[in-house]
Design a protein around this motif. Structure first.
Motif, PDB file in Angstrom:
ATOM      1  N   VAL A 134       0.830  -1.203   0.000  1.00 17.99           N
ATOM      2  CA  VAL A 134       0.000   0.000   0.000  1.00 17.99           C
ATOM      3  C   VAL A 134       0.865   1.254   0.000  1.00 17.99           C
ATOM      4  O   VAL A 134       0.569   2.227  -0.717  1.00 17.99           O
ATOM      5  N   MET A 135       1.957   1.259   0.762  1.00 18.98           N
ATOM      6  CA  MET A 135       2.820   2.429   0.786  1.00 18.98           C
ATOM      7  C   MET A 135       3.615   2.572  -0.506  1.00 18.98           C
ATOM      8  O   MET A 135       3.871   3.689  -0.965  1.00 18.98           O
ATOM      9  N   GLN A 136       3.990   1.471  -1.106  1.00 17.62           N
ATOM     10  CA  GLN A 136       4.645   1.558  -2.413  1.00 17.62           C
ATOM     11  C   GLN A 136       3.703   2.163  -3.445  1.00 17.62           C
ATOM     12  O   GLN A 136       4.112   3.008  -4.256  1.00 17.62           O
ATOM     13  N   LEU A 137       2.437   1.760  -3.418  1.00 17.20           N
ATOM     14  CA  LEU A 137       1.456   2.321  -4.353  1.00 17.20           C
ATOM     15  C   LEU A 137       1.208   3.801  -4.071  1.00 17.20           C
ATOM     16  O   LEU A 137       0.961   4.578  -5.000  1.00 17.20           O
ATOM     17  N   ALA A 138       1.278   4.197  -2.786  1.00 14.10           N
ATOM     18  CA  ALA A 138       1.094   5.610  -2.449  1.00 14.10           C
ATOM     19  C   ALA A 138       2.198   6.457  -3.064  1.00 14.10           C
ATOM     20  O   ALA A 138       1.976   7.624  -3.425  1.00 14.10           O
ATOM     21  N   ARG A 139       3.384   5.876  -3.189  1.00  9.20           N
ATOM     22  CA  ARG A 139       4.510   6.616  -3.772  1.00  9.20           C
ATOM     23  C   ARG A 139       4.473   6.623  -5.299  1.00  9.20           C
ATOM     24  O   ARG A 139       4.848   7.615  -5.929  1.00  9.20           O
ATOM     25  N   THR A 140       4.027   5.527  -5.900  1.00 14.13           N
ATOM     26  CA  THR A 140       4.152   5.375  -7.355  1.00 14.13           C
ATOM     27  C   THR A 140       2.838   5.474  -8.106  1.00 14.13           C
ATOM     28  O   THR A 140       2.829   5.679  -9.319  1.00 14.13           O
ATOM     29  N   GLY A 141       1.701   5.316  -7.375  1.00 12.37           N
ATOM     30  CA  GLY A 141       0.429   5.208  -8.065  1.00 12.37           C
ATOM     31  C   GLY A 141       0.262   3.814  -8.645  1.00 12.37           C
ATOM     32  O   GLY A 141       1.147   2.963  -8.549  1.00 12.37           O
ATOM     33  N   ALA A 142      -0.877   3.570  -9.239  1.00 12.57           N
ATOM     34  CA  ALA A 142      -1.149   2.259  -9.833  1.00 12.57           C
ATOM     35  C   ALA A 142      -1.907   2.444 -11.138  1.00 12.57           C
ATOM     36  O   ALA A 142      -2.983   3.041 -11.166  1.00 12.57           O
ATOM     37  N   ASN A 143      -1.326   1.945 -12.219  1.00 16.69           N
ATOM     38  CA  ASN A 143      -1.956   1.985 -13.547  1.00 16.69           C
ATOM     39  C   ASN A 143      -1.753   0.621 -14.190  1.00 16.69           C
ATOM     40  O   ASN A 143      -0.724   0.357 -14.783  1.00 16.69           O
ATOM     41  N   ASN A 144      -2.736  -0.239 -13.982  1.00 18.61           N
ATOM     42  CA  ASN A 144      -2.634  -1.631 -14.425  1.00 18.61           C
ATOM     43  C   ASN A 144      -1.389  -2.287 -13.823  1.00 18.61           C
ATOM     44  O   ASN A 144      -0.657  -3.021 -14.490  1.00 18.61           O
ATOM     45  N   THR A 145      -1.185  -2.004 -12.544  1.00 14.97           N
ATOM     46  CA  THR A 145      -0.001  -2.453 -11.816  1.00 14.97           C
ATOM     47  C   THR A 145      -0.241  -3.826 -11.200  1.00 14.97           C
ATOM     48  O   THR A 145      -1.311  -4.093 -10.649  1.00 14.97           O
ATOM     49  N   SER A 146       0.758  -4.686 -11.275  1.00 16.70           N
ATOM     50  CA  SER A 146       0.654  -6.012 -10.670  1.00 16.70           C
ATOM     51  C   SER A 146       0.769  -5.899  -9.152  1.00 16.70           C
ATOM     52  O   SER A 146       1.661  -5.211  -8.633  1.00 16.70           O
ATOM     53  N   ILE A 147      -0.135  -6.555  -8.451  1.00 16.18           N
ATOM     54  CA  ILE A 147      -0.101  -6.596  -6.998  1.00 16.18           C
ATOM     55  C   ILE A 147      -0.181  -8.046  -6.547  1.00 16.18           C
ATOM     56  O   ILE A 147      -0.484  -8.942  -7.336  1.00 16.18           O
ATOM     57  N   SER A 148       0.086  -8.280  -5.268  1.00 15.32           N
ATOM     58  CA  SER A 148       0.061  -9.641  -4.747  1.00 15.32           C
ATOM     59  C   SER A 148      -1.375 -10.151  -4.651  1.00 15.32           C
ATOM     60  O   SER A 148      -2.325  -9.363  -4.543  1.00 15.32           O
ATOM     61  N   PRO A 149      -1.552 -11.459  -4.691  1.00 19.75           N
ATOM     62  CA  PRO A 149      -2.900 -12.016  -4.474  1.00 19.75           C
ATOM     63  C   PRO A 149      -3.507 -11.584  -3.144  1.00 19.75           C
ATOM     64  O   PRO A 149      -4.724 -11.391  -3.050  1.00 19.75           O
ATOM     65  N   THR A 150      -2.667 -11.434  -2.110  1.00 22.68           N
ATOM     66  CA  THR A 150      -3.186 -11.007  -0.801  1.00 22.68           C
ATOM     67  C   THR A 150      -3.763  -9.607  -0.881  1.00 22.68           C
ATOM     68  O   THR A 150      -4.886  -9.350  -0.414  1.00 22.68           O
ATOM     69  N   LEU A 151      -3.035  -8.665  -1.474  1.00 20.53           N
ATOM     70  CA  LEU A 151      -3.539  -7.304  -1.584  1.00 20.53           C
ATOM     71  C   LEU A 151      -4.768  -7.257  -2.488  1.00 20.53           C
ATOM     72  O   LEU A 151      -5.721  -6.525  -2.212  1.00 20.53           O
ATOM     73  N   ALA A 152      -4.770  -8.044  -3.546  1.00 19.63           N
ATOM     74  CA  ALA A 152      -5.937  -8.085  -4.426  1.00 19.63           C
ATOM     75  C   ALA A 152      -7.175  -8.550  -3.669  1.00 19.63           C
ATOM     76  O   ALA A 152      -8.272  -7.992  -3.821  1.00 19.63           O
ATOM     77  N   LEU A 153      -6.995  -9.561  -2.828  1.00 16.42           N
ATOM     78  CA  LEU A 153      -8.111 -10.061  -2.024  1.00 16.42           C
ATOM     79  C   LEU A 153      -8.605  -8.979  -1.059  1.00 16.42           C
ATOM     80  O   LEU A 153      -9.820  -8.782  -0.897  1.00 16.42           O
ATOM     81  N   LEU A 154      -7.677  -8.268  -0.423  1.00 14.49           N
ATOM     82  CA  LEU A 154      -8.053  -7.229   0.527  1.00 14.49           C
ATOM     83  C   LEU A 154      -8.760  -6.058  -0.163  1.00 14.49           C
ATOM     84  O   LEU A 154      -9.721  -5.497   0.378  1.00 14.49           O
ATOM     85  N   ILE A 155      -8.298  -5.673  -1.333  1.00 15.38           N
ATOM     86  CA  ILE A 155      -8.945  -4.585  -2.067  1.00 15.38           C
ATOM     87  C   ILE A 155     -10.328  -5.019  -2.543  1.00 15.38           C
ATOM     88  O   ILE A 155     -11.293  -4.244  -2.493  1.00 15.38           O
ATOM     89  N   ASP A 156     -10.443  -6.257  -2.986  1.00 19.90           N
ATOM     90  CA  ASP A 156     -11.746  -6.772  -3.405  1.00 19.90           C
ATOM     91  C   ASP A 156     -12.735  -6.710  -2.240  1.00 19.90           C
ATOM     92  O   ASP A 156     -13.893  -6.310  -2.411  1.00 19.90           O
ATOM     93  N   GLY A 157     -12.283  -7.067  -1.033  1.00 19.56           N
ATOM     94  CA  GLY A 157     -13.141  -6.979   0.146  1.00 19.56           C
ATOM     95  C   GLY A 157     -13.505  -5.544   0.475  1.00 19.56           C
ATOM     96  O   GLY A 157     -14.645  -5.247   0.859  1.00 19.56           O
ATOM     97  N   ALA A 158     -12.541  -4.630   0.330  1.00 22.71           N
ATOM     98  CA  ALA A 158     -12.809  -3.213   0.611  1.00 22.71           C
ATOM     99  C   ALA A 158     -13.821  -2.640  -0.375  1.00 22.71           C
ATOM    100  O   ALA A 158     -14.675  -1.825   0.000  1.00 22.71           O
ATOM    101  N   LEU A 159     -13.750  -3.052  -1.627  1.00 24.42           N
ATOM    102  CA  LEU A 159     -14.719  -2.584  -2.620  1.00 24.42           C
ATOM    103  C   LEU A 159     -16.110  -3.145  -2.337  1.00 24.42           C
ATOM    104  O   LEU A 159     -17.115  -2.453  -2.528  1.00 24.42           O
ATOM    105  N   LYS A 160     -16.172  -4.382  -1.867  1.00 28.29           N
ATOM    106  CA  LYS A 160     -17.462  -4.946  -1.466  1.00 28.29           C
ATOM    107  C   LYS A 160     -18.052  -4.137  -0.318  1.00 28.29           C
ATOM    108  O   LYS A 160     -19.256  -3.835  -0.311  1.00 28.29           O
ATOM    109  N   ALA A 161     -17.201  -3.791   0.666  1.00 25.96           N
ATOM    110  CA  ALA A 161     -17.669  -2.979   1.790  1.00 25.96           C
ATOM    111  C   ALA A 161     -18.187  -1.626   1.312  1.00 25.96           C
ATOM    112  O   ALA A 161     -19.208  -1.128   1.803  1.00 25.96           O
TER     113      ALA A 161
END
Length: 311
Positions: free
Chosen positions: A51-78
């Motif tokens: 998350v802190m790396q993305l805060a520094r660089t942004g994300a544009n079709n950026t590869s992330i770990s399966p764990t972070l993808a799962l957490l973001i998917d849950g946050a979007l559901k919330a």
């Protein structure tokens, strides 16, 4: 008889109970592994987290770990389930309010100032988050904060993994976020209380269900002479107006329960009616200690000669 252990993590009190006592040590190792994965993916206080790396660089079709993808998917559901009251893009706002380090290092409240509760409306950008598998695109200039949902999901994941790998019923509690998994012989007995001074209630939590409590009393700090708390109103990016000191909800997952407790804090005076309309078991404690519950929340047990604390 089961086994139980308690510890501190992320500035919170954590606990785990397993129904099979001799499996406590391997169960704790599994929980530690899950929490380490979640922290490395989502912490705002570790410079090496994703998350802190993305805060520094942004994300544009950026590869992330399966764990972070799962957490973001849950946050979007919330976010969807709460109509945006739980917003995963409040990282920048929290940092601007001084919550830019581990909570234990934040300045304590020393003045009687009140939280700012109004300001200019902020753009709601979370619907623009694009998550395709493990490819992520964030709106430019935004920063993730997965604190609430990631903690709840960590409890869900940890309890489920213990039950699956060790074939024992388990309960995992992370600072008020409680998840259960496995087939417990008896319901788990849970003490519902935000602080030692608050009215309390013991409830039965059946295996496979979860409970969460959101509080405006515990995570508070001082910023520019004003008292802050960590639950922000996404409409303004500022601390939500304090109507309740805590809200507790029981649901099928800790993520869902936490979604509704957080959104309830944001909705303030409308929370009870909203939670009732969702047919949720919920307990709301006002700033004066008054306790209210939805129709599905269990009534406090009465002892001979006692008075119900719900009044």
């Amino acid at each position: 008889m089961g086994g139980k252990t308690t510890w501190k993590i992320w500035g919170l009190s954590a606990a785990m109970t397993v129904e099979t006592a001799h499996l406590l040590k391997p169960a704790k190792a599994i929980v530690d592994s899950v929490l380490a994965e979640v922290e490395l993916a989502s912490s705002r206080f570790r410079p090496d987290s994703e998350v802190m790396q993305l805060a520094r660089t942004g994300a544009n079709n950026t590869s992330i770990s399966p764990t972070l993808a799962l957490l973001i998917d849950g946050a979007l559901k919330a976010a969807r389930d709460s109509d945006g009251d739980v917003d995963p893009l409040l990282g920048g706002e929290l940092a601007n309010l001084g919550y830019d380090r581990d909570f234990a290092r934040l300045p304590a409240i020393t003045a009687k100032g009140v939280s700012i509760i109004q300001g200019p409306l902020r753009p709601i950008l979370w619907p623009l988050i694009q998550l395709n598998g493990t490819k992520l695109t964030l709106p430019a200039g935004t920063a993730l904060d997965l604190g609430a949902t990631a903690k709840a999901m960590a409890a869900d994941l940890a309890a489920a993994r213990v039950a699956e790998e060790l074939d024992t019923a388990a309960l995992v509690s992370l600072g008020g976020d409680i998840a259960t998994a496995g087939n417990a012989k008896e319901p788990w007995q849970v003490l519902v209380r935000d602080t030692d001074a608050d009215p309390w209630q013991q409830v039965s939590l059946h295996s496979g269900f979860a409970m969460a409590t959101s509080s405006t009393r515990k995570r508070r700090w001082s910023h520019r002479g004003l008292a802050m708390h960590h639950i922000l109103d996404p409409a303004f990016g500022l601390p939500a107006h304090r109507v309740h000191s805590s809200i507790t909800v029981a649901e099928s997952t800790c993520l869902q329960a936490n979604t509704y407790t957080t959104a309830g804090i944001v909705r303030g005076a409308k929370a009870l009616q909203w939670l009732e309309s969702m047919n949720l078991p919920a307990r709301l404690v006002g700033l004066d200690g008054t306790v209210q519950g939805t129709s599905r929340w269990p009534a406090p047990a009465r002892k001979p000669g006692s008075v119900s604390e719900n009044g």
